[in-house]
Design an enzyme around this catalytic site. Structure first.
Site, PDB file in Angstrom:
ATOM      1  N   LYS A 191       0.641  -1.106   0.336  1.00 32.27           N
ATOM      2  CA  LYS A 191       0.024  -0.040  -0.055  1.00 32.27           C
ATOM      3  C   LYS A 191       0.827   1.269   0.305  1.00 32.27           C
ATOM      4  O   LYS A 191       1.463   1.709   1.142  1.00 32.27           O
ATOM      5  CB  LYS A 191      -1.505  -0.343   0.812  1.00 32.27           C
ATOM      6  CG  LYS A 191      -1.884   0.766   0.892  1.00 32.27           C
ATOM      7  CD  LYS A 191      -2.245   1.373   2.376  1.00 32.27           C
ATOM      8  CE  LYS A 191      -1.026   2.595   2.622  1.00 32.27           C
ATOM      9  NZ  LYS A 191      -1.849   4.136   2.309  1.00 32.27           N
ATOM     10  N   GLU A 265       9.242   0.894  11.451  1.00 33.74           N
ATOM     11  CA  GLU A 265      10.568   1.481  10.530  1.00 33.74           C
ATOM     12  C   GLU A 265       9.858   3.347  10.864  1.00 33.74           C
ATOM     13  O   GLU A 265       9.225   3.736   9.838  1.00 33.74           O
ATOM     14  CB  GLU A 265      10.875   1.580   9.258  1.00 33.74           C
ATOM     15  CG  GLU A 265      11.022   0.011   9.306  1.00 33.74           C
ATOM     16  CD  GLU A 265      12.906   0.116   9.228  1.00 33.74           C
ATOM     17  OE1 GLU A 265      13.815  -0.698   8.940  1.00 33.74           O
ATOM     18  OE2 GLU A 265      13.761   1.641   9.528  1.00 33.74           O
ATOM     19  N   CYS A 300      13.145  10.196   7.117  1.00 35.40           N
ATOM     20  CA  CYS A 300      13.220   9.364   8.065  1.00 35.40           C
ATOM     21  C   CYS A 300      15.317  10.208   8.919  1.00 35.40           C
ATOM     22  O   CYS A 300      15.468   9.489  10.245  1.00 35.40           O
ATOM     23  CB  CYS A 300      12.924   8.209   8.198  1.00 35.40           C
ATOM     24  SG  CYS A 300      14.171   7.546   6.851  1.00 35.40           S
ATOM     25  N   GLU A 406      10.267  16.344  15.815  1.00 35.74           N
ATOM     26  CA  GLU A 406      10.845  15.999  13.540  1.00 35.74           C
ATOM     27  C   GLU A 406      10.224  16.732  13.098  1.00 35.74           C
ATOM     28  O   GLU A 406       8.585  16.645  13.154  1.00 35.74           O
ATOM     29  CB  GLU A 406      10.238  13.838  13.426  1.00 35.74           C
ATOM     30  CG  GLU A 406      11.290  13.941  11.779  1.00 35.74           C
ATOM     31  CD  GLU A 406      10.539  12.536  11.397  1.00 35.74           C
ATOM     32  OE1 GLU A 406       9.411  12.612  11.356  1.00 35.74           O
ATOM     33  OE2 GLU A 406      11.580  11.775  11.312  1.00 35.74           O
TER      34      GLU A 406
END
Ligand code: TXE
Length: 503
Positions: A191, A265, A300, A406
């Site tokens: 997906k 992750e 990331c 972040e």
């Protein structure tokens, strides 16, 4: 197989209009253009214009994909190992023959500069690496005390696994997750994000064209609803999720429905430590790339906290600001461009809001950028694009919001430190633990620091160059589980112990 593609409409005279954009849901080898999940007007971030309208998978299509997956899994496992291995090599060959198209599709997906859009070679590399495992031992046998019983330890595929990809690297996720999942014997329901469907669909088409069983790789672009339906589906035996930490909490709640195991992750707030014995030119080049410039900081692995030892702080900051400030900002389809827009209007607003908040909270000193990129720099055609200047804050307080959340954009914090112990303490003072970068020429310091850093990947004098040989994943709130390496293969195998009595 039905393939529905239209010519892209990415704006007037766009150099890329000559490429067809794959769209649809690839289920059981067919590309469906109608779906129950509605449609999404995919916006090309460099112009803010819709370049394609794509159907989204709803629960109906997810169920169809899982059903197709189970049929394909049984067929796949009926093939001799050598045939499975050869077919995966064939997929790798097909990826190699389409590298340029994949780079362009990545750029259509999320406006990553085409010169940086080459993630397909990684996909080819992972496919070849994991194809090699197919006919290698997956188990072992061990003696059991006091008998001559045969005690087998087998590793078996789950059957059908769900792989959920973020918008900023669908082919990287296909490499790190789909390749080992197939090599382990599973079928996959992939997906991609609705924000980046094209490259993933094309990969799924290639898998069918090469001759993998129809339904072994299903590609179902959708948003959160489709993702939730996939996680909750009782026919999905494992989920590999790549995305943000907040979304991961949702996914874990959904996975609780059937106690489906999950690999996560997630995001990061990686420290990039420049010691006084570093090669400053090399450290500057790596930190600029890994920090605000690569994918406009939307990674990331972004080196978003740059820790610099006091004695070289001024010299490094001067070099760093000059390098970042010289980035070639412009049309992502221009091979000379190294810096593109962020993914969406809302992302640009969020990032600029974080910048304004950091200024008002005096988190540090804004020494570069901080604004949207104006048409004077990128021209009228891109003026509606979501361009945010590469932004650098100096003398940042590691306790500030800027240093603790972040940002997922082209914004980095430079933090001064005195001693090696200070550097390790500051680097570890974060809820994340995905990557850490160390710049030093001292071998003893390399080992001392690398072993103390709480991060799943430590890169010394190197940028985050993931490979199939190296397990990649997070400590703390950067997630759990690994992709790559033998650990990455075992994530897609479950263990069975068979004991046969010998009377
Ligand atoms: O993530 P989101 P995005 C992280 C990066 C950042 C985030 C950005 O650090 O935090 O990803 O990517 C689907 N149930 N990484 O914005 O929003 C959604 O449709 C099931 C880490 O895409 O979390 C998309 O396909 N699925 C990574 C995917 O989840 C749901 C490298 C991710 O969406 C869902 C790259 C739900 N409730 C980015 N809601 C690494 N560590 O390697 C959304 N989705």
């Amino acid at each position: 197989m039905v393939t529905t593609t239209d010519t892209a409409t990415t704006g007037e005279n766009d150099p890329a209009v000559d490429i067809s954009l794959p769209r649809g849901l690839l289920i059981g080898g067919d590309l469906l253009t109608q779906s129950s999940g509605g449609t999404h007007g995919h916006i090309y971030p460099a112009t803010g214009q819709v370049n394609a309208t794509i159907p989204l998978a709803g629960a109906t299509e997810i169920d169809q994909a899982v059903t197709a997956g189970w049929e394909a899994h049984r067929e796949w496992m009926s093939f001799p190992p050598a045939r499975r291995r050869e077919l995966l090599f064939d997929v790798a060959d097909a990826v190699r023959e389409n590298l340029s198209q994949f780079a362009q599709l990545n750029t259509h997906d999320y406006a990553v500069p085409v010169s940086y859009a080459a993630t397909a070679p990684l996909l080819e590399e992972f496919l070849r690496h994991f194809a090699g495992y197919v006919d290698k031992p997956h188990g072992a046998s061990t003696p059991v005390s006091g008998s001559f019983d045969i005690n087998l330890i087998e590793r078996e595929p789950y059957g059908v696994v769900g792989v959920i990809a973020p918008w900023n690297g669908s082919l990287v996720v296909a490499a790190a997750c789909v390749a080992p999942a197939l090599a382990a014997g599973n079928a996959v329901v992939l997906k991609p994000s609705e924000l980046a469907p094209f490259a993933a669909i094309r990969f799924g088409e290639l898998c069918s064209e090469v001759g993998l069983p129809a339904g072994l790789v299903n590609v179902v672009p959708s948003g959160p609803d489709g993702g939730a339906a996939l996680v909750r589906h009782p026919g999905i035996r494992k989920i590999h999720f790549t995305g943000g930490t907040a979304t991961a909490r949702e996914v874990l709640r959904e996975a609780a429905t059937n106690l489906t195991p999950v690999v996560a992750e997630l995001g990061g707030k990686s420290a990039d430590i420049v010691f006084d014995d570093a090669d400053l030119d090399l450290a500057t080049a790596i930190s600029a790339h890994q920090g605000p410039l690569m994918q406009s900081g939307q990674s990331c692995a972004c080196a978003s906290r740059i820790l610099v030892q006091s004695s070289v702080y001024d010299a490094f900051v001067e070099k760093f600001v000059a390098t970042v400030g010289a980035a070639n900002i412009g049309d992502p389809f221009d091979p000379a461009v190294s810096f593109g827009p962020v993914i969406s209007e809302s992302a640009a607003d969020r990032i600029l809001g974080e910048i304004d908040r950091a200024v008002s909270e005096r988190a540090g000193e804004l020494i570069l950028g901080g604004n949207r990129v104006g048409s004077d720099r990128i021209g009228d055609r891109l003026a509606q694009g979501y361009y945010v200047e590469p932004t650098v804050f100096a003398a940042v307080d590691n306790a500030s919001r800027l240093a603790r959340t972040e940002t997922f954009g082209p914004v980095v914090s430079v933090i001064r430190f005195e001693t090696e112990a200070d550097a390790v303490r500051i680097a570890n003072d974060t809820s994340y633990g995905l990557n850490a970068f160390v710049h030093t020429t001292d071998l003893g310091r390399t080992h001392r620091v690398a072993r103390q850093l709480e991060a799943g990947s430590v890169w010394v004098n190197h940028f985050s160059d993931i490979s199939p040989q190296g397990p990649y994943g997070g400590y703390k709130q950067s997630g759990f589980g690994r992709t790559g390496g033998l650990e990455g293969l075992h994530e897609f195998l479950q263990v069975k112990n068979i004991r046969i009595a010998m009377r």
